[in-house]
Design an enzyme around this catalytic site. Structure first.
Site, PDB file in Angstrom:
ATOM      1  N   ARG A  53       0.952  -1.289  -0.046  1.00 22.75           N
ATOM      2  CA  ARG A  53       0.065   0.114  -0.051  1.00 22.75           C
ATOM      3  C   ARG A  53       1.004   1.328  -0.042  1.00 22.75           C
ATOM      4  O   ARG A  53       2.139   1.163  -0.112  1.00 22.75           O
ATOM      5  CB  ARG A  53      -1.009  -0.059   1.064  1.00 22.75           C
ATOM      6  CG  ARG A  53      -0.756  -0.605   2.385  1.00 22.75           C
ATOM      7  CD  ARG A  53       0.349  -0.054   3.232  1.00 22.75           C
ATOM      8  NE  ARG A  53       0.095   1.197   3.580  1.00 22.75           N
ATOM      9  CZ  ARG A  53       0.862   2.268   3.560  1.00 22.75           C
ATOM     10  NH1 ARG A  53       2.220   1.849   4.097  1.00 22.75           N
ATOM     11  NH2 ARG A  53       0.653   3.618   3.991  1.00 22.75           N
ATOM     12  N   GLY A  54       0.232   2.356  -0.083  1.00 18.46           N
ATOM     13  CA  GLY A  54       1.035   3.733  -0.003  1.00 18.46           C
ATOM     14  C   GLY A  54       1.252   3.784  -1.726  1.00 18.46           C
ATOM     15  O   GLY A  54       1.506   3.044  -2.392  1.00 18.46           O
ATOM     16  N   GLN A 201      -2.152   2.739  10.027  1.00 20.30           N
ATOM     17  CA  GLN A 201      -0.858   2.553   9.368  1.00 20.30           C
ATOM     18  C   GLN A 201      -0.027   3.377  10.036  1.00 20.30           C
ATOM     19  O   GLN A 201       1.259   3.176   9.993  1.00 20.30           O
ATOM     20  CB  GLN A 201      -1.305   3.074   7.754  1.00 20.30           C
ATOM     21  CG  GLN A 201      -2.035   2.327   6.987  1.00 20.30           C
ATOM     22  CD  GLN A 201      -3.258   2.969   7.004  1.00 20.30           C
ATOM     23  OE1 GLN A 201      -3.946   3.169   7.686  1.00 20.30           O
ATOM     24  NE2 GLN A 201      -4.010   2.674   5.714  1.00 20.30           N
ATOM     25  N   ASP A 242      -1.906  10.525  -2.193  1.00 18.04           N
ATOM     26  CA  ASP A 242      -2.169   9.702  -3.053  1.00 18.04           C
ATOM     27  C   ASP A 242      -2.467  10.143  -4.471  1.00 18.04           C
ATOM     28  O   ASP A 242      -2.681   9.523  -5.463  1.00 18.04           O
ATOM     29  CB  ASP A 242      -3.266   8.844  -2.643  1.00 18.04           C
ATOM     30  CG  ASP A 242      -2.994   7.821  -1.560  1.00 18.04           C
ATOM     31  OD1 ASP A 242      -2.931   8.485  -0.331  1.00 18.04           O
ATOM     32  OD2 ASP A 242      -2.654   6.779  -1.664  1.00 18.04           O
TER      33      ASP A 242
END
Ligand code: MRU
Length: 358
Positions: A53-54, A201, A242
């Site tokens: 993710r990220g 996170q 993002d």
């Protein structure tokens, strides 16, 4: 960066086993597991379930997803369908579609017999470029931290949200890269780590990676940043993104917007760190950004380690209660002090970005 003293990247290609290796981030911080991705389905599943993710890492994983698709079936239709499925796997981080388009553009120029070689080289290049860009973000962002330190001559307190650390990229991170560079330079740093509900996170990944690099940090509940800023205990906020529009509006993990509002009210500088692969040059109106809505179970259930060391998931809400799980929000450009990119720091505006990225 390091885990137990050993250098890692978050994703790499294992030539011997013809597999893509990832660190399974759903298992951190309690277990460190390296996992093999061998098929396009594995790659899509890893992105969907957030084993990777990220934004920048999702881009790297999508690029390797195309490599895995070609290894399975070198047929154009199959590659096209795989590309579409990859793009659909998570909608908000623009790096995903950016990487898939870049891979397909490269393939469109060559003979199908060369697809595998070309795709593998391009996936590696996307990842190497990300490492270079994130390192430069760190060098550029270091100047801001240095300035604060030179004025204050005491520990610089930095607040960050979610994980825009090296685990969210290929290496270095975006928001954390200036922090790692400042730490290496001997500037005393302390990081306030937003827990970042619902998936935590911040607590599970940012705090973990900062600990591994011996950087002092404290986890706070997501609602704590405001009072810390009122008390003068935050010198600067640095977050990732993002998708940042050419207008300078910033889409990032849910809760970023509220931190930016609190920073604005308290005159705390609020910076966003990003590589150019996260800029959306097409959408002009932030309301058009697709905001991912995830399973409400991520809110109603929580995972942790019990006293016997077993990792367990438990229900924390009334069974009948409904929950809504929007994964991202938008911080309008007017609340962003500046964008830290691989090319330098600019104003969060069309002109600011144009000056850097002609
Ligand atoms: O849902 P996630 O964990 O993929 O969200 C990650 C973030 O919001 C990060 O801040 C963003 O991707 C920038 S990563 C350098």
């Amino acid at each position: 960066m390091k885990i137990e003293g050993k250098e890692y990247r978050t994703i790499w290609f294992d030539e011997e086993n013809k597999a893509v290796k990832i660190i399974d981030q759903t298992k951190l911080p309690h277990q460190f597991i390296i996992k093999d991705l061998k098929t396009i389905k594995d790659a899509i599943n890893a992105i969907k379930t957030m084993e990777v993710r990220g934004a920048p890492l999702i881009g790297g994983a999508a690029a390797y997803g195309i490599v895995l698709a070609i290894m399975e079936n070198n047929d154009l239709e199959f590659i096209k369908k795989s590309s579409e499925d990859l793009i659909k796997s998570r909608p908000t981080a623009i790096n995903l579609q950016w990487a898939v388009h870049r891979m397909n553009n490269k393939l469109s120029l060559v003979n199908p017999n060369d697809f595998l070689n070309i795709a593998l080289n391009e996936a590696k290049e996307i990842c190497n470029e990300d490492v270079k860009f994130c390192k430069n973000i760190g060098i550029n962002g270091l100047k801001i931290i240095e300035e604060i330190y030179n004025k204050k001559n005491d520990t610089v307190n930095i607040l960050t949200h979610c994980n825009a650390g090296w685990l969210a990229t290929i290496n270095w991170g975006t928001a954390t890269s200036p922090i790692y560079h400042a730490h290496k330079k001997g500037i005393p740093i302390h990081v306030w780590v937003d827990e970042t509900r619902p998936r935590n996170q911040g607590a599970n990944l940012t705090s973990y990676e900062l600990n591994e690099e011996q950087i002092p940090n404290t986890i706070i509940a997501d609602n704590t940043g405001g009072i810390l800023m009122q008390r003068g205990e935050v010198d600067i906020c640095i977050v990732g993104t993002d998708r940042t529009l050419s207008t300078g509006d910033v889409c990032n993990k849910i809760g970023t917007y509220l931190k930016a509002l609190a920073a604005h009210d308290n005159n705390v500088p609020f910076y966003v760190a990003l590589p150019s692969s996260t800029i959306d040059w097409d959408i002009k109106d932030f309301k058009e950004i697709p905001i991912e809505e995830r399973n409400p179970e991520e809110l109603s259930h929580i995972e942790g380690k019990d006293e016997e060391g077993n990792v367990k998931k438990v229900l924390i809400y009334p069974k009948k209660s409904k929950a809504k799980n929007l994964a991202f929000d938008i911080t309008p450009a007017k609340y962003v002090t500046g964008l830290i990119t691989e090319k330098g720091i600019c104003e969060a505006s069309t002109q600011g970005l144009k000056n850097l990225f002609k």
